[in-house]
Write a protein that holds these residues in place. Structure first.
Motif, mmCIF file in Angstrom:
data_model
loop_
_atom_site.group_PDB
_atom_site.id
_atom_site.type_symbol
_atom_site.label_atom_id
_atom_site.label_comp_id
_atom_site.label_asym_id
_atom_site.label_seq_id
_atom_site.Cartn_x
_atom_site.Cartn_y
_atom_site.Cartn_z
ATOM 1 N N ARG A 45 65.048 46.691 66.236
ATOM 2 C CA ARG A 45 64.752 47.830 67.066
ATOM 3 C C ARG A 45 65.402 48.877 66.222
ATOM 4 O O ARG A 45 66.290 48.598 65.652
ATOM 5 N N THR A 46 64.858 50.122 66.710
ATOM 6 C CA THR A 46 65.160 51.393 65.924
ATOM 7 C C THR A 46 66.704 51.616 66.134
ATOM 8 O O THR A 46 67.343 51.889 65.334
ATOM 9 N N GLU A 47 67.079 51.232 67.408
ATOM 10 C CA GLU A 47 68.600 51.592 67.880
ATOM 11 C C GLU A 47 69.541 50.722 66.764
ATOM 12 O O GLU A 47 70.732 50.951 66.803
ATOM 13 N N ASP A 48 69.017 49.561 66.427
ATOM 14 C CA ASP A 48 70.037 48.727 65.560
ATOM 15 C C ASP A 48 69.760 49.142 63.933
ATOM 16 O O ASP A 48 70.291 48.323 63.089
ATOM 17 N N MET A 49 68.969 50.058 63.562
ATOM 18 C CA MET A 49 68.929 50.271 62.250
ATOM 19 C C MET A 49 69.915 51.636 62.132
ATOM 20 O O MET A 49 70.210 51.905 60.909
ATOM 21 N N ILE A 50 69.730 52.600 63.318
ATOM 22 C CA ILE A 50 70.541 53.665 63.110
ATOM 23 C C ILE A 50 72.073 53.496 62.438
ATOM 24 O O ILE A 50 72.547 54.377 61.731
ATOM 25 N N PRO A 51 72.874 52.540 63.119
ATOM 26 C CA PRO A 51 74.288 52.383 62.807
ATOM 27 C C PRO A 51 74.248 52.233 61.303
ATOM 28 O O PRO A 51 75.550 52.423 60.907
ATOM 29 N N VAL A 52 73.456 51.659 60.500
ATOM 30 C CA VAL A 52 73.715 51.675 59.161
ATOM 31 C C VAL A 52 72.655 52.443 58.035
ATOM 32 O O VAL A 52 72.966 52.609 56.880
ATOM 33 N N ALA A 53 72.000 53.515 59.056
ATOM 34 C CA ALA A 53 71.058 54.142 58.186
ATOM 35 C C ALA A 53 71.579 55.380 57.111
ATOM 36 O O ALA A 53 71.247 55.358 56.192
ATOM 37 N N GLU A 54 73.012 55.858 57.507
ATOM 38 C CA GLU A 54 73.465 57.041 56.836
ATOM 39 C C GLU A 54 74.230 56.133 55.638
ATOM 40 O O GLU A 54 74.267 56.769 54.637
ATOM 41 N N MET A 55 74.771 55.289 55.853
ATOM 42 C CA MET A 55 75.426 54.380 55.067
ATOM 43 C C MET A 55 74.433 54.045 53.940
ATOM 44 O O MET A 55 74.809 54.031 52.440
ATOM 45 N N MET A 56 73.280 53.306 54.244
ATOM 46 C CA MET A 56 72.567 53.086 53.067
ATOM 47 C C MET A 56 71.836 54.308 52.756
ATOM 48 O O MET A 56 71.414 54.156 51.191
ATOM 49 N N ASP A 57 71.550 55.198 53.134
ATOM 50 C CA ASP A 57 71.326 56.432 52.319
ATOM 51 C C ASP A 57 72.096 57.014 51.536
ATOM 52 O O ASP A 57 71.839 57.608 50.313
ATOM 53 N N ASP A 58 73.429 56.648 51.223
ATOM 54 C CA ASP A 58 74.299 56.772 50.487
ATOM 55 C C ASP A 58 74.615 55.882 49.290
ATOM 56 O O ASP A 58 75.344 56.271 48.184
ATOM 57 N N ILE A 59 73.726 54.818 49.279
ATOM 58 C CA ILE A 59 73.856 53.758 48.148
ATOM 59 C C ILE A 59 73.127 54.310 46.731
ATOM 60 O O ILE A 59 73.902 53.970 45.673
ATOM 61 N N GLY A 60 72.010 54.893 46.774
ATOM 62 C CA GLY A 60 71.359 55.341 45.725
ATOM 63 C C GLY A 60 70.027 54.593 45.392
ATOM 64 O O GLY A 60 69.515 54.391 44.261
ATOM 65 N N PHE A 61 69.569 53.940 46.636
ATOM 66 C CA PHE A 61 68.400 52.996 46.267
ATOM 67 C C PHE A 61 67.106 54.030 46.022
ATOM 68 O O PHE A 61 67.022 55.459 46.122
ATOM 69 N N TRP A 62 66.109 53.506 45.265
ATOM 70 C CA TRP A 62 64.929 54.290 44.640
ATOM 71 C C TRP A 62 64.125 54.738 46.078
ATOM 72 O O TRP A 62 63.751 55.590 45.900
ATOM 73 N N GLY A 63 64.264 53.621 46.970
ATOM 74 C CA GLY A 63 63.408 54.100 48.405
ATOM 75 C C GLY A 63 63.915 52.885 49.347
ATOM 76 O O GLY A 63 64.709 51.784 48.863
ATOM 77 N N VAL A 64 63.650 53.123 50.506
ATOM 78 C CA VAL A 64 63.931 52.287 51.538
ATOM 79 C C VAL A 64 62.691 51.984 52.219
ATOM 80 O O VAL A 64 62.221 52.975 52.882
ATOM 81 N N GLU A 65 61.953 50.584 52.505
ATOM 82 C CA GLU A 65 61.040 50.255 52.924
ATOM 83 C C GLU A 65 61.256 50.289 54.715
ATOM 84 O O GLU A 65 62.140 49.260 54.885
ATOM 85 N N VAL A 66 60.995 51.273 55.450
ATOM 86 C CA VAL A 66 61.291 51.046 56.878
ATOM 87 C C VAL A 66 59.953 50.872 57.717
ATOM 88 O O VAL A 66 60.392 50.832 59.001
ATOM 89 N N TRP A 67 59.003 50.825 57.314
ATOM 90 C CA TRP A 67 57.752 51.187 58.156
ATOM 91 C C TRP A 67 56.366 50.372 57.628
ATOM 92 O O TRP A 67 56.382 50.110 56.407
ATOM 93 N N GLY A 68 55.468 50.179 58.453
ATOM 94 C CA GLY A 68 54.188 49.429 57.904
ATOM 95 C C GLY A 68 54.387 48.002 58.049
ATOM 96 O O GLY A 68 55.229 47.493 58.793
ATOM 97 N N GLY A 69 53.393 47.406 57.514
ATOM 98 C CA GLY A 69 53.465 45.956 57.732
ATOM 99 C C GLY A 69 53.046 45.498 59.076
ATOM 100 O O GLY A 69 52.303 46.115 59.880
ATOM 101 N N ALA A 70 53.762 44.694 59.551
ATOM 102 C CA ALA A 70 53.833 44.130 61.061
ATOM 103 C C ALA A 70 54.590 45.076 61.981
ATOM 104 O O ALA A 70 54.614 45.049 63.150
ATOM 105 N N THR A 71 55.423 46.200 61.644
ATOM 106 C CA THR A 71 56.284 46.909 62.364
ATOM 107 C C THR A 71 55.447 47.430 63.539
ATOM 108 O O THR A 71 55.757 47.589 64.559
ATOM 109 N N PHE A 72 54.335 48.170 63.115
ATOM 110 C CA PHE A 72 53.532 48.644 64.040
ATOM 111 C C PHE A 72 52.965 48.342 65.220
ATOM 112 O O PHE A 72 53.160 48.623 66.404
ATOM 113 N N ASP A 73 52.865 46.916 64.719
ATOM 114 C CA ASP A 73 52.290 45.872 65.776
ATOM 115 C C ASP A 73 53.096 45.362 66.681
ATOM 116 O O ASP A 73 53.340 45.741 68.069
ATOM 117 N N THR A 74 54.432 44.904 66.268
ATOM 118 C CA THR A 74 55.332 44.229 67.112
ATOM 119 C C THR A 74 56.161 45.176 67.848
ATOM 120 O O THR A 74 56.386 45.206 69.131
#
Ligand code: CO
Length: 677
Positions: A45-74
């Motif tokens: 759930r989105t509410e369970d992604m928020i607690p780590v989102a800013e910390m992940m934003d700080d790592i230096g990833f090339w990108g973060v895949e967060v959407w598409g695939g089966a997410t839209f459906d479920t």
């Protein structure tokens, strides 16, 4: 050629003050999409992604895949979440890191090819809401299915990443179809089309380390755009494959945070970061920061999802993938499918038949939805073919594939099979050779009309077009026309604690036996949990804090059907349904389906022959009303199971005496859907 990418090393004394690497490996994190999709049925759930989102934003990833695939459906189907909202929300937290999504080409985020107007509108809305990287794939590697979305992605000035689905017909890369030349040609096609990067999508974890080295080296020499590797862990090879790909000069790899890694997911990020420290490919990531993210996920998030993990196996790799070079998910679907038909003893015949069916169908890659198409047809052949007739029962999807509706297959389809499949086919008996999108008429105007009075919002219209039945249901909740069921509410850590306490109590034998009369009427806020105690399922009701605690009535119930069941062309019931890919349901404004006022307890009150649900599923529509005459074999009910529509035929001729469900209802296996007498 690999010399250029040879790994150079230097001693590192100060971890926090590492020199920048010559050619740092870039990493995309998949935790918030493929991670939970692979491990717990995309229920994050989105509410369970928020607690780590800013910390992940700080790592230096090339990108973060967060959407598409089966997410839209479920999200809209099970979580009562608006997928567009998640995108907007996460965009607020990921300020530096590009957001990435998985797009199924002309299948968008659904399971069939949609018309061009839908594909274009979807991309535009996604870009407008913050999507940066569109990773795009097609199950047949037919890049004509990229044309419409790519044009839209480019118009929106976003990153178009073209995927090549990695497939094999032999234990290693090579053979007549999926050899090095095949992949090089596909890569050049993508570069010539204007792709910004190329992803090798190894969805089943089939890529062996030395094949990766050969393939990536050749791709780096032949193309000048970044090469990205997506390899699932399923078979256990991916960490080694990653390392060899790094040595061959791969630009970007995909990983997950440790707690969302391994099994059918991806290798974890932390071991790769440590493996490369001090080398010319050092990621530059701070392992301490990564550890903190894991800490939050472990303590605050994962306890809520633990019950969704498949813990039926101790082993974390699927040895069958190594034995059969077939996606793990597909194999477990086949096993489930056979089990439900009481034919599990025929699994070896299925393993033997599978490569033959795949060959007849043009050696297509096995990925959603082609893995289901090949899997179902294989089971049909094993169960129904006779000595004098092969392909006795051809599914609707195989017919569509033979017609060219999915695109061009890797090698031509067996002409005999094609002819047989297209005999009497609704679109015509001569297959098309053009881009499938060209034969599909615009779909948005009708969807807009269907939703008149409820919403005129393009995001809603797209959602409804992709998922007519569950999408409509979700929009009814969204606009307060209906109340979502309790099961859609998020689970809290408090809930988890209560469940744990109940399990402890149950194990100690302290749960009260079920009374015939409830001691206390449960309030409307009471929630029902299913708990598993020593192999028995119990249904337990719990009330919100403050409400009087009472009657933790425990009653053994049958083990629930597995949440993820295979698609079946199920033949268990009186007659076999015709399996079709999901198509838009009839317009709700023109009720062709009857509206039975109440559920009728038919079995007892109406005489006749019942039509039983051959599998658990959701009612899409009834083709007949009460009182309508029906011929044996005519489709009466459209039942959706695992995203495929099954047209269930009448078991006898007669008149429809009773109809027990309405559009959108779920029906368990063997439910009486209607009675014909
Ligand atoms: Co994947």
């Amino acid at each position: 050629m690999s010399d250029h990418f040879a790994i150079k090393m230097q001693p590192i004394r100060d971890y926090n003050n590492r020199p920048k690497a010559e050619n740092p490996l870039k990493i995309q994190d998949l935790t918030l999409r493929d991670g939970h999709q692979s491990l717990f049925a995309t229920r994050g759930r989105t509410e369970d992604m928020i607690p780590v989102a800013e910390m992940m934003d700080d790592i230096g990833f090339w990108g973060v895949e967060v959407w598409g695939g089966a997410t839209f459906d479920t999200m809209h189907r099970f979580l009562n979440e608006d997928p567009w909202d998640r995108l907007r929300t996460l965009k607020r937290y990921f300020k530096k890191t590009p957001l990435s999504m998985l797009l199924r080409g002309q299948n968008i985020v659904g399971y069939r090819n949609y018309a061009d107007d839908v594909a274009k509108a979807f991309v535009e809305k996604a870009a407008e809401n913050g999507m940066d990287v569109f990773r795009t794939f097609d199950a047949l590697n037919d890049f004509r299915n990229f044309e419409t979305v790519m044009a839209a992605i480019k118009d929106c000035k976003r990153h178009f990443q073209g995927c090549i689905c990695y497939s094999l017909t032999e234990p290693r890369m090579g053979g007549e179809v999926y050899n090095l030349e095949y992949y090089l040609n596909k890569a050049k096609d993508l570069e010539n089309m204007g792709a910004d990067s190329i992803c090798i999508k190894d969805m089943a974890g089939l890529m062996a380390p030395y094949d990766a080295f050969e393939l990536i080296s050749a791709l780096k020499a032949a193309t000048s755009i970044p090469i990205h590797l997506h390899s699932h862990f399923t078979s256990g090879m991916a960490p080694m494959t990653h390392l060899k790909a790094v040595e061959a000069g791969v630009d970007i790899i995909d990983t997950c945070m440790t707690s969302y890694a391994y099994r059918t997911s991806h290798p974890a990020v932390e071991p790769m970061v440590m493996s490369l420290i001090g080398t010319s490919r050092d990621t530059g990531f701070d392992i301490h920061k990564l550890a903190k993210i894991n800490d939050v996920l472990e303590k605050e998030v994962l306890p809520k999802y633990k019950h969704l993990l498949d813990d039926s196996k101790v082993s974390i790799i699927d040895i069958n993938v190594l034995l059969h070079q077939t996606p793990g998910g597909m194999l477990s679907n086949l096993v489930n499918q056979l089990r439900e038909m009481d034919a599990l003893d025929r699994i070896d015949e299925v393993y033997k038949e599978l490569p033959k069916v795949r060959k007849d169908l043009g050696q297509i890659p096995l990925v959603t939805p082609t893995s289901q198409i090949v899997g179902i047809q294989t089971v049909n052949n094993v169960l129904f073919d006779t000595e004098d007739e092969k392909y006795k029962m051809i599914t609707g999807q195989v017919k569509d594939l033979c017609y060219g509706l999915y695109g061009k297959t890797a090698v031509p389809i067996n002409p005999e099979l094609q002819k047989k499949a297209l005999k009497g086919y609704e679109r015509g008996e001569t297959p098309i050779t053009c881009r499938p999108g060209e034969v599909l008429s615009p779909e948005l105007p009708k969807a807009r009309k269907d939703l008149e009075g409820l919403t005129d919002d393009m995001e809603d219209i797209i959602l409804y077009t992709l998922y007519p039945v569950t999408g409509k249901k979700f929009l009814m909740y969204k606009y307060g026309k209906e109340t979502p069921p309790d099961s859609m509410r998020p689970k809290t850590l408090d809930d988890v604690k209560k469940e744990q306490e109940l399990i402890v109590k149950a194990k100690a034998g302290k749960l009260i036996e079920k009374k015939t009369e409830p001691v206390h009427e449960m309030g409307k806020n009471a929630r029902t949990f299913k708990v598993l105690v020593d192999g028995d399922y119990f249904e337990v009701k719990v009330e919100e804090p403050g409400a009087p605690q009472s009657a933790a009535a425990a009653q053994p119930m049958p083990a629930p059907a597995r949440p993820v069941a295979p698609v079946r062309a199920a033949m268990a019931a009186p007659a076999a349904p015709i399996v079709r890919p999901v198509t838009p349901a009839p317009a709700p404004s023109k009720p062709s389906a009857p509206k039975p006022a109440e559920k009728i307890a038919v079995a007892e009150s109406v005489d006749g022959t019942p039509l039983l649900a051959p599998m658990p599923g959701m009612i899409v529509s009834y083709a007949k009303n009460i009182g309508d005459p029906v011929e044996k074999g005519q489709p009466v009910v459209i039942l959706e199971a695992m995203k495929m529509e099954n047209a269930l035929p009448a078991p006898v001729s007669g008149v429809v005496r009773a109809i027990n469900f309405k559009s959108g209802d779920s029906a368990p296996k063997n439910a009486v859907l209607c009675v014909i007498g």
